[in-house]
Scaffold this motif. Structure first.
Motif, PDB file in Angstrom:
ATOM      1  N   UNK A  39       0.813  -1.222   0.000  1.00 17.39           N
ATOM      2  CA  UNK A  39       0.000   0.000   0.000  1.00 17.39           C
ATOM      3  C   UNK A  39       0.850   1.277   0.000  1.00 17.39           C
ATOM      4  N   UNK A  40       2.154   1.128   0.106  1.00 16.17           N
ATOM      5  CA  UNK A  40       3.027   2.297   0.215  1.00 16.17           C
ATOM      6  C   UNK A  40       3.701   2.588  -1.121  1.00 16.17           C
ATOM      7  N   UNK A  41       3.476   3.775  -1.693  1.00 14.43           N
ATOM      8  CA  UNK A  41       4.050   4.097  -3.013  1.00 14.43           C
ATOM      9  C   UNK A  41       5.565   3.931  -3.089  1.00 14.43           C
ATOM     10  N   UNK A  42       6.289   4.273  -2.015  1.00 19.79           N
ATOM     11  CA  UNK A  42       7.742   4.159  -2.056  1.00 19.79           C
ATOM     12  C   UNK A  42       8.174   2.727  -2.340  1.00 19.79           C
ATOM     13  N   UNK A  43       7.454   1.760  -1.780  1.00 20.14           N
ATOM     14  CA  UNK A  43       7.836   0.361  -1.948  1.00 20.14           C
ATOM     15  C   UNK A  43       7.302  -0.222  -3.259  1.00 20.14           C
TER      16      UNK A  43
END
Length: 290
Positions: A39-43
């Motif tokens: 759910x995290x854009x960075x990952x």
């Protein structure tokens, strides 16, 4: 090159290739399997970046190993240009992903309240798809122009990958249009993206310095420093080879070897060792720890 040197290089390259595959596959696995990271854009960007690194080394290293084991084994014209196209395209795609990751950090740190809207998972996947698409279209013109050249003589490339400089040197006739288009596009994507990255991180550092000393400030600095380390490794070596057409010979080979083998090996170490969330996700997905 004697047998002992070939054996040593083969063992070194095999170890680096295995380490690169293992490290980057662990990151891809963690992003795919860990519901929190998904759910995290960075990952999402990091997972795409790691898959890109796997593809990048696979384009060149297996052929290098084959040449060390069986020296003098020829590469066909179509295979050489397939390697040439994918090698350049993945390099351009890496520039774009590093830029996208810088944009993500800028929005997360400088605009935290609007970040969930500006960089939602859906927008992040669209950004990732755009990086892949633009990267693989970027060098279509120079690759097409160089593939139409006539090659004469021994057709021996003084390099271990099908790169612009050795291919142009092997051409029967001068090809200024192909050479200029290749180096102009290389310079454009390298300088445009590095300027954007430096500007983004400049604003990020300014915003971080305004935060009170504590865990948030340390985490922001830690994340940005790991990203900047990867950017430095990739861009310094890329500028030496593709912005300066004269970069060839032994020095050009060493630089090419570094960014085709060295940086993909170091990237997962930089991201996983300096990232608490990634280390925890790897423990959960690989070791089953909670």
């Amino acid at each position: 090159m004697d047998w002992e040197s070939r054996t040593f290089l083969c063992a070194l390259l095999s170890s680096a290739y295995t380490g690169t595959l293992a490290g980057n596959l662990c990151i891809v696995w963690a992003v795919l399997r860990d519901s929190h990271l998904q759910r995290l854009p960075m990952y999402i960007l990091l997972g795409n970046f790691s898959w890109l690194e796997i593809s990048y080394v696979t384009t060149t290293v297996p052929k290098m190993l084959s040449d060390l084991v069986s020296p003098g084994l020829p590469i066909s014209f179509p295979a050489c240009f397939m390697q040439f196209y994918f090698f350049l395209s993945m390099g351009a795609t890496e520039c774009l992903f590093l830029t996208a990751m810088a944009l993500d950090r800028y929005l997360a740190i400088c605009h935290p309240l609007r970040y969930p809207v500006l960089m939602s998972p859906r927008i992040c996947w669209m950004l990732s798809s755009s990086c892949w698409l633009i990267g693989f279209l970027w060098f279509i013109i120079p690759v097409t122009l160089i593939s139409q050249l006539s090659f004469c003589g021994t057709n021996t490339l003084d390099h271990f990958v099908c790169d612009p400089a050795p291919l142009l040197a092997a051409s029967c006739t001068p090809a200024p249009q192909a050479e200029h288009s290749c180096y102009a596009l290389s310079s454009l994507i390298i300088f445009a993206t590095i300027l954007f990255i430096l500007a983004s991180y400049g604003l990020v550092i300014r915003a971080v310095l305004r935060l009170p000393a504590g865990a948030r400030r340390h985490k922001a600095f830690s994340t940005c420093s790991s990203h900047l380390a990867v950017v430095g490794l990739f861009y310094v070596s890329g500028m030496v080879n593709y912005v300066n057409p004269a970069a060839s010979g032994a020095s050009g080979k060493v630089v090419t070897l570094f960014y085709t083998v060295g940086t993909p090996l170091l990237n997962p170490l930089i991201y996983s060792l300096r990232n608490k969330e990634m280390k925890q996700a790897l423990k959960r997905t690989l070791l089953g720890e909670q």
